[in-house]
Design a protein around this motif. Structure first.
Motif, PDB file in Angstrom:
ATOM      1  N   GLY A 105      73.758  54.978  72.720  1.00 11.85           N
ATOM      2  CA  GLY A 105      72.586  54.277  72.217  1.00 11.85           C
ATOM      3  C   GLY A 105      72.431  52.866  72.735  1.00 11.85           C
ATOM      4  O   GLY A 105      71.776  52.041  72.096  1.00 11.85           O
ATOM      5  N   ASN A 106      73.016  52.589  73.886  1.00  9.56           N
ATOM      6  CA  ASN A 106      72.956  51.237  74.447  1.00  9.56           C
ATOM      7  C   ASN A 106      72.226  51.271  75.783  1.00  9.56           C
ATOM      8  O   ASN A 106      72.831  51.530  76.829  1.00  9.56           O
ATOM      9  N   HIS A 107      70.929  50.982  75.761  1.00 10.30           N
ATOM     10  CA  HIS A 107      70.139  51.059  76.986  1.00 10.30           C
ATOM     11  C   HIS A 107      70.419  49.904  77.930  1.00 10.30           C
ATOM     12  O   HIS A 107      70.291  50.056  79.146  1.00 10.30           O
ATOM     13  N   SER A 108      70.767  48.741  77.387  1.00 11.71           N
ATOM     14  CA  SER A 108      71.048  47.604  78.265  1.00 11.71           C
ATOM     15  C   SER A 108      72.288  47.871  79.114  1.00 11.71           C
ATOM     16  O   SER A 108      72.323  47.532  80.299  1.00 11.71           O
ATOM     17  N   GLU A 109      73.288  48.487  78.510  1.00 11.40           N
ATOM     18  CA  GLU A 109      74.486  48.845  79.279  1.00 11.40           C
ATOM     19  C   GLU A 109      74.184  49.967  80.270  1.00 11.40           C
ATOM     20  O   GLU A 109      74.751  50.017  81.357  1.00 11.40           O
ATOM     21  N   LEU A 110      73.281  50.865  79.875  1.00  8.87           N
ATOM     22  CA  LEU A 110      72.873  51.943  80.781  1.00  8.87           C
ATOM     23  C   LEU A 110      72.246  51.369  82.042  1.00  8.87           C
ATOM     24  O   LEU A 110      72.591  51.777  83.164  1.00  8.87           O
ATOM     25  N   CYS A 111      71.338  50.406  81.862  1.00  9.82           N
ATOM     26  CA  CYS A 111      70.670  49.797  83.025  1.00  9.82           C
ATOM     27  C   CYS A 111      71.681  49.113  83.925  1.00  9.82           C
ATOM     28  O   CYS A 111      71.526  49.115  85.158  1.00  9.82           O
ATOM     29  N   LYS A 112      72.689  48.528  83.339  1.00  8.16           N
ATOM     30  CA  LYS A 112      73.694  47.793  84.109  1.00  8.16           C
ATOM     31  C   LYS A 112      74.671  48.732  84.798  1.00  8.16           C
ATOM     32  O   LYS A 112      74.932  48.603  86.000  1.00  8.16           O
ATOM     33  N   ASP A 113      75.216  49.696  84.054  1.00  8.47           N
ATOM     34  CA  ASP A 113      76.275  50.549  84.591  1.00  8.47           C
ATOM     35  C   ASP A 113      75.755  51.659  85.511  1.00  8.47           C
ATOM     36  O   ASP A 113      76.481  52.129  86.382  1.00  8.47           O
ATOM     37  N   LEU A 148      62.658  58.652  83.549  1.00  2.00           N
ATOM     38  CA  LEU A 148      63.737  58.332  82.621  1.00  2.00           C
ATOM     39  C   LEU A 148      64.159  56.873  82.770  1.00  2.00           C
ATOM     40  O   LEU A 148      64.315  56.143  81.780  1.00  2.00           O
ATOM     41  N   TRP A 149      64.338  56.447  84.017  1.00  2.00           N
ATOM     42  CA  TRP A 149      64.837  55.098  84.290  1.00  2.00           C
ATOM     43  C   TRP A 149      63.845  54.022  83.821  1.00  2.00           C
ATOM     44  O   TRP A 149      64.251  53.062  83.163  1.00  2.00           O
ATOM     45  N   SER A 150      62.595  54.183  84.169  1.00  2.00           N
ATOM     46  CA  SER A 150      61.621  53.118  83.912  1.00  2.00           C
ATOM     47  C   SER A 150      60.970  53.203  82.537  1.00  2.00           C
ATOM     48  O   SER A 150      60.814  52.178  81.852  1.00  2.00           O
ATOM     49  N   LYS A 151      60.591  54.409  82.102  1.00  2.00           N
ATOM     50  CA  LYS A 151      59.850  54.555  80.858  1.00  2.00           C
ATOM     51  C   LYS A 151      60.761  54.797  79.654  1.00  2.00           C
ATOM     52  O   LYS A 151      60.627  54.140  78.619  1.00  2.00           O
ATOM     53  N   ASN A 152      61.686  55.740  79.781  1.00  2.00           N
ATOM     54  CA  ASN A 152      62.546  56.054  78.638  1.00  2.00           C
ATOM     55  C   ASN A 152      63.552  54.940  78.358  1.00  2.00           C
ATOM     56  O   ASN A 152      63.784  54.576  77.201  1.00  2.00           O
ATOM     57  N   PHE A 153      64.160  54.400  79.426  1.00  2.00           N
ATOM     58  CA  PHE A 153      65.211  53.394  79.255  1.00  2.00           C
ATOM     59  C   PHE A 153      64.733  51.974  79.539  1.00  2.00           C
ATOM     60  O   PHE A 153      65.470  51.017  79.317  1.00  2.00           O
ATOM     61  N   ASN A 154      63.500  51.860  80.063  1.00  2.00           N
ATOM     62  CA  ASN A 154      62.922  50.539  80.361  1.00  2.00           C
ATOM     63  C   ASN A 154      63.824  49.732  81.299  1.00  2.00           C
ATOM     64  O   ASN A 154      63.997  48.520  81.116  1.00  2.00           O
ATOM     65  N   CYS A 155      64.392  50.400  82.279  1.00  2.00           N
ATOM     66  CA  CYS A 155      65.264  49.733  83.248  1.00  2.00           C
ATOM     67  C   CYS A 155      64.472  49.404  84.506  1.00  2.00           C
ATOM     68  O   CYS A 155      63.440  50.012  84.793  1.00  2.00           O
ATOM     69  N   SER A 156      64.969  48.446  85.242  1.00  2.00           N
ATOM     70  CA  SER A 156      64.371  48.082  86.532  1.00  2.00           C
ATOM     71  C   SER A 156      65.426  47.368  87.344  1.00  2.00           C
ATOM     72  O   SER A 156      66.455  46.928  86.822  1.00  2.00           O
ATOM     73  N   PHE A 157      65.181  47.250  88.617  1.00  2.00           N
ATOM     74  CA  PHE A 157      66.036  46.427  89.466  1.00  2.00           C
ATOM     75  C   PHE A 157      65.191  45.853  90.582  1.00  2.00           C
ATOM     76  O   PHE A 157      64.287  46.520  91.078  1.00  2.00           O
ATOM     77  N   PRO A 158      65.474  44.585  90.983  1.00  2.00           N
ATOM     78  CA  PRO A 158      64.680  43.948  92.044  1.00  2.00           C
ATOM     79  C   PRO A 158      64.882  44.657  93.356  1.00  2.00           C
ATOM     80  O   PRO A 158      66.004  44.960  93.749  1.00  2.00           O
ATOM     81  N   ARG A 159      63.804  44.923  94.028  1.00  2.00           N
ATOM     82  CA  ARG A 159      63.881  45.592  95.319  1.00  2.00           C
ATOM     83  C   ARG A 159      64.011  44.540  96.405  1.00  2.00           C
ATOM     84  O   ARG A 159      63.214  43.610  96.508  1.00  2.00           O
ATOM     85  N   GLU A 160      65.034  44.666  97.242  1.00  2.00           N
ATOM     86  CA  GLU A 160      65.355  43.652  98.233  1.00  2.00           C
ATOM     87  C   GLU A 160      64.246  43.473  99.253  1.00  2.00           C
ATOM     88  O   GLU A 160      64.039  42.395  99.783  1.00  2.00           O
ATOM     89  N   GLU A 161      63.507  44.573  99.508  1.00  2.00           N
ATOM     90  CA  GLU A 161      62.500  44.483 100.550  1.00  2.00           C
ATOM     91  C   GLU A 161      61.286  43.673 100.129  1.00  2.00           C
ATOM     92  O   GLU A 161      60.443  43.348 100.947  1.00  2.00           O
ATOM     93  N   THR A 162      61.177  43.315  98.821  1.00  2.00           N
ATOM     94  CA  THR A 162      60.034  42.536  98.384  1.00  2.00           C
ATOM     95  C   THR A 162      60.105  41.092  98.860  1.00  2.00           C
ATOM     96  O   THR A 162      59.077  40.418  98.950  1.00  2.00           O
ATOM     97  N   VAL A 163      61.299  40.587  99.148  1.00  2.00           N
ATOM     98  CA  VAL A 163      61.444  39.193  99.588  1.00  2.00           C
ATOM     99  C   VAL A 163      60.729  38.954 100.910  1.00  2.00           C
ATOM    100  O   VAL A 163      59.888  38.058 101.004  1.00  2.00           O
TER     101      VAL A 163
END
Length: 214
Positions: A105-113, A148-163
């Motif tokens: 039940g820990n979504h913040s740890e899910l996004c990280k791990d 699952l990643w974006s909507k269910n868990f509300n996770c994201s990560f910066p995409r390197e190519e955007t720089v």
């Protein structure tokens, strides 16, 4: 909650053996000739007005082609390609990570791990997309995983190519301003160069007039 792939599309993964058998039977019917030199194809495939066997086979072949299954199944339809098997293994690794942290039940740890495995899965998908080795099974599984990643868990990560994209976009945005500013400064400099000799000539004339009357 268990993240199984039961709701995914498995046309290529689960049906390639049956489709291979269907092809073999259909080609045997098409190639065989009966005892009276009558083509089995004519007697079996055209035995009814609807030509039901032919229509069914043709529709199944269309589904196979539209699903892109030849890109995921090895030549001869005896197994999945190595790329497909590797992708499925990476997919299962990400889903297992999701399931482990979802149970806690820990979504913040899910996004990280799960970030590393999920990012690797995305990179693998992008390479396969570039190499045109995707089929409907992989596309559908990736869509499900991204939801699952974006909507269910509300996770994201910066995409390197955007720089570099932002840098290039900013440069293109200010390019007209730089151009007009440069043109303006250049034109002002030319004006000064043109005016300066004229002023010098006027000053010399004034000095000559003063000398004349002195």
């Amino acid at each position: 909650m268990r993240f199984s792939r039961d709701l995914d599309c498995h046309v290529c993964e689960n049906c390639y053996i049956q489709y291979r058998n269907l092809q073999e039977i259909y080609h045997n019917i098409s190639d065989q000739v009966g005892p009276t030199n009558v083509s089995c194809k004519d007697s079996l495939l055209r035995s009814d007005r609807l030509m039901l066997v032919f229509v069914l086979f043709d529709n199944l072949r269309d589904i196979w082609i539209l699903s892109g299954c030849d890109r995921c199944v090895a030549e001869g339809l005896h197994s999945l390609t190595n790329d497909t098997l590797y992708y499925m293994a990476a997919l299962n690794q990400s889903l297992s990570c999701f399931e482990k942290h979802q149970q806690q039940g820990n979504h913040s740890e899910l996004c990280k791990d799960c970030k590393t495995t999920y990012k690797g899965l995305n990179e693998l998908y992008s390479r396969m997309e570039k190499n045109k080795t995707l089929c409907i099974d992989i596309e559908d599984a990736m869509n499900m995983t991204r939801r699952l990643w974006s909507k269910n868990f509300n996770c994201s990560f910066p995409r390197e190519e955007t720089v570099p994209v932002i840098a290039v976009s900013s440069f293109m945005l200010f390019l007209p301003i730089i151009f007009y500013l440069s043109s303006f400064l250049h034109s002002e400099q030319k004006k000064r160069k043109l005016i300066h000799p004229k002023r010098a000539k006027s000053n010399n004339s004034l000095i000559n007039i003063q000398d004349k009357y002195s």
